[in-house]
Design a protein around this motif. Sequence first.
Motif, PDB file in Angstrom:
ATOM      1  N   TYR A  29       0.853  -1.188   0.000  1.00 38.73           N
ATOM      2  CA  TYR A  29       0.000   0.000   0.000  1.00 38.73           C
ATOM      3  C   TYR A  29       0.896   1.248   0.000  1.00 38.73           C
ATOM      4  O   TYR A  29       1.569   1.523   0.976  1.00 38.73           O
ATOM      5  CB  TYR A  29      -0.887  -0.009   1.235  1.00 38.73           C
ATOM      6  CG  TYR A  29      -2.063   0.942   1.210  1.00 38.73           C
ATOM      7  CD1 TYR A  29      -1.872   2.322   1.207  1.00 38.73           C
ATOM      8  CD2 TYR A  29      -3.361   0.462   1.237  1.00 38.73           C
ATOM      9  CE1 TYR A  29      -2.940   3.190   1.204  1.00 38.73           C
ATOM     10  CE2 TYR A  29      -4.447   1.326   1.236  1.00 38.73           C
ATOM     11  CZ  TYR A  29      -4.224   2.684   1.218  1.00 38.73           C
ATOM     12  OH  TYR A  29      -5.296   3.537   1.216  1.00 38.73           O
ATOM     13  N   PRO A  30       0.902   2.049  -1.058  1.00 34.74           N
ATOM     14  CA  PRO A  30       1.792   3.227  -1.130  1.00 34.74           C
ATOM     15  C   PRO A  30       1.469   4.253  -0.046  1.00 34.74           C
ATOM     16  O   PRO A  30       0.320   4.667   0.119  1.00 34.74           O
ATOM     17  CB  PRO A  30       1.495   3.812  -2.526  1.00 34.74           C
ATOM     18  CG  PRO A  30       0.883   2.689  -3.302  1.00 34.74           C
ATOM     19  CD  PRO A  30       0.117   1.867  -2.301  1.00 34.74           C
ATOM     20  N   GLY A  31       2.501   4.627   0.724  1.00 38.33           N
ATOM     21  CA  GLY A  31       2.345   5.659   1.739  1.00 38.33           C
ATOM     22  C   GLY A  31       1.521   5.268   2.947  1.00 38.33           C
ATOM     23  O   GLY A  31       1.109   6.135   3.724  1.00 38.33           O
ATOM     24  N   SER A  33       0.471   4.300   6.588  1.00 41.82           N
ATOM     25  CA  SER A  33       1.027   4.577   7.912  1.00 41.82           C
ATOM     26  C   SER A  33       0.315   3.726   8.951  1.00 41.82           C
ATOM     27  O   SER A  33      -0.922   3.775   9.064  1.00 41.82           O
ATOM     28  CB  SER A  33       0.860   6.059   8.258  1.00 41.82           C
ATOM     29  OG  SER A  33       1.152   6.305   9.628  1.00 41.82           O
ATOM     30  N   VAL A  34       1.068   2.954   9.724  1.00 43.47           N
ATOM     31  CA  VAL A  34       0.450   2.113  10.755  1.00 43.47           C
ATOM     32  C   VAL A  34      -0.116   2.949  11.881  1.00 43.47           C
ATOM     33  O   VAL A  34      -0.934   2.472  12.675  1.00 43.47           O
ATOM     34  CB  VAL A  34       1.456   1.083  11.319  1.00 43.47           C
ATOM     35  CG1 VAL A  34       1.903   0.111  10.242  1.00 43.47           C
ATOM     36  CG2 VAL A  34       2.652   1.782  11.940  1.00 43.47           C
ATOM     37  N   SER A  35       0.302   4.207  11.980  1.00 38.62           N
ATOM     38  CA  SER A  35      -0.232   5.091  13.001  1.00 38.62           C
ATOM     39  C   SER A  35      -1.417   5.896  12.475  1.00 38.62           C
ATOM     40  O   SER A  35      -2.473   5.955  13.101  1.00 38.62           O
ATOM     41  CB  SER A  35       0.860   6.056  13.493  1.00 38.62           C
ATOM     42  OG  SER A  35       0.328   7.003  14.404  1.00 38.62           O
ATOM     43  N   GLY A  36      -1.251   6.487  11.311  1.00 35.19           N
ATOM     44  CA  GLY A  36      -2.278   7.367  10.787  1.00 35.19           C
ATOM     45  C   GLY A  36      -3.424   6.671  10.089  1.00 35.19           C
ATOM     46  O   GLY A  36      -4.545   7.191  10.053  1.00 35.19           O
ATOM     47  N   ASN A  37      -3.163   5.501   9.524  1.00 37.01           N
ATOM     48  CA  ASN A  37      -4.210   4.756   8.810  1.00 37.01           C
ATOM     49  C   ASN A  37      -4.780   3.655   9.686  1.00 37.01           C
ATOM     50  O   ASN A  37      -4.043   2.978  10.410  1.00 37.01           O
ATOM     51  CB  ASN A  37      -3.659   4.112   7.536  1.00 37.01           C
ATOM     52  CG  ASN A  37      -3.362   5.129   6.458  1.00 37.01           C
ATOM     53  OD1 ASN A  37      -2.213   5.528   6.268  1.00 37.01           O
ATOM     54  ND2 ASN A  37      -4.380   5.567   5.739  1.00 37.01           N
ATOM     55  N   LYS A  38      -6.096   3.457   9.588  1.00 40.48           N
ATOM     56  CA  LYS A  38      -6.717   2.335  10.285  1.00 40.48           C
ATOM     57  C   LYS A  38      -6.429   1.038   9.535  1.00 40.48           C
ATOM     58  O   LYS A  38      -6.099   1.052   8.353  1.00 40.48           O
ATOM     59  CB  LYS A  38      -8.226   2.561  10.397  1.00 40.48           C
ATOM     60  CG  LYS A  38      -8.595   3.752  11.280  1.00 40.48           C
ATOM     61  CD  LYS A  38     -10.096   3.917  11.381  1.00 40.48           C
ATOM     62  CE  LYS A  38     -10.444   5.095  12.283  1.00 40.48           C
ATOM     63  NZ  LYS A  38     -11.919   5.294  12.393  1.00 40.48           N
ATOM     64  N   ILE A  39      -6.579  -0.065  10.229  1.00 37.94           N
ATOM     65  CA  ILE A  39      -6.301  -1.359   9.617  1.00 37.94           C
ATOM     66  C   ILE A  39      -7.207  -1.593   8.419  1.00 37.94           C
ATOM     67  O   ILE A  39      -6.763  -2.068   7.365  1.00 37.94           O
ATOM     68  CB  ILE A  39      -6.472  -2.495  10.646  1.00 37.94           C
ATOM     69  CG1 ILE A  39      -5.481  -2.337  11.797  1.00 37.94           C
ATOM     70  CG2 ILE A  39      -6.291  -3.861   9.984  1.00 37.94           C
ATOM     71  CD1 ILE A  39      -5.692  -3.310  12.932  1.00 37.94           C
ATOM     72  N   ASP A  41      -8.355   0.387   6.360  1.00 32.25           N
ATOM     73  CA  ASP A  41      -7.995   1.151   5.165  1.00 32.25           C
ATOM     74  C   ASP A  41      -7.311   0.264   4.136  1.00 32.25           C
ATOM     75  O   ASP A  41      -7.340   0.552   2.936  1.00 32.25           O
ATOM     76  CB  ASP A  41      -7.074   2.315   5.531  1.00 32.25           C
ATOM     77  CG  ASP A  41      -7.808   3.418   6.290  1.00 32.25           C
ATOM     78  OD1 ASP A  41      -9.059   3.419   6.270  1.00 32.25           O
ATOM     79  OD2 ASP A  41      -7.137   4.265   6.911  1.00 32.25           O
ATOM     80  N   LEU A  42      -6.700  -0.806   4.607  1.00 36.04           N
ATOM     81  CA  LEU A  42      -6.043  -1.748   3.698  1.00 36.04           C
ATOM     82  C   LEU A  42      -7.043  -2.401   2.753  1.00 36.04           C
ATOM     83  O   LEU A  42      -6.668  -2.841   1.662  1.00 36.04           O
ATOM     84  CB  LEU A  42      -5.306  -2.830   4.493  1.00 36.04           C
ATOM     85  CG  LEU A  42      -4.116  -2.357   5.340  1.00 36.04           C
ATOM     86  CD1 LEU A  42      -3.664  -3.477   6.267  1.00 36.04           C
ATOM     87  CD2 LEU A  42      -2.975  -1.905   4.446  1.00 36.04           C
ATOM     88  N   GLY A  43      -8.292  -2.469   3.158  1.00 38.20           N
ATOM     89  CA  GLY A  43      -9.307  -3.109   2.336  1.00 38.20           C
ATOM     90  C   GLY A  43      -9.964  -2.199   1.326  1.00 38.20           C
ATOM     91  O   GLY A  43     -10.810  -2.650   0.547  1.00 38.20           O
ATOM     92  N   THR A  44      -9.592  -0.909   1.339  1.00 36.93           N
ATOM     93  CA  THR A  44     -10.216   0.041   0.409  1.00 36.93           C
ATOM     94  C   THR A  44      -9.183   0.756  -0.460  1.00 36.93           C
ATOM     95  O   THR A  44      -9.537   1.699  -1.163  1.00 36.93           O
ATOM     96  CB  THR A  44     -11.018   1.095   1.181  1.00 36.93           C
ATOM     97  OG1 THR A  44     -10.154   1.790   2.090  1.00 36.93           O
ATOM     98  CG2 THR A  44     -12.152   0.453   1.959  1.00 36.93           C
TER      99      THR A  44
END
Length: 208
Positions: A29-31, A33-39, A41-44
């Motif tokens: 996933y480009p860019g 962030s394990v802190s700023g992005n929710k888990i 978000d990987l699905g969208t």
Amino acid sequence: MDNGHKAGLLLLAGGALFLLGIHVAEALYPGYSVSGNKISDLGTGPAAPSLIFNSSVFLFGLLGALAALLLRRDAPDRKLACALAFSGIGAMGVGVFPSSVGAPHTISAFLAFFFGALVAVLSYPRAGKPLGYLAGALGITSLAALALFAADIYLGLGAGGMERMVLYPVLTWTVALGGLLAGRSGDAPEERGTRRARDDEYIPPRQE
């Protein structure tokens, strides 16, 4: 193999698969962030990471639900099996309903997180001492993090970091419980103890 062995292998496979799926999706996933992005978000996101994440979390839930069916056949594990089933159904829902869907995703994620934490707490009889204490601690940690996450209190970890404080204790115990179940025999504890006592009993030699 008895039902416990089979359930343990399913939990091991599901937990390992989901853990690998998360890390591979994060890397692709480009860019991200394990802190700023929710888990979720990987699905969208882009096609490759979203496919990997959604399929891995769905299979994780499916294998967990199948493990619950096996444990349900063992009377002492009914509460544990029910919690595991609801958690598995929730995880499958997360895979089917990405975060962009809204309410169905939120409900699915809550089921997966809340009942996944209960699995850790309720598995104390299976784990015994001292491993049961660790299971309880992981479950309580996950529940506390879930309450903080729901209240938008992230303690400097960011939304993604706090959400991982909910997930990773549950995922860690899922793998640990799978190994525990897969490595044990199907005998009840008292039966194992009786056989050990018989094995250790001294039998004097016969007198001619």
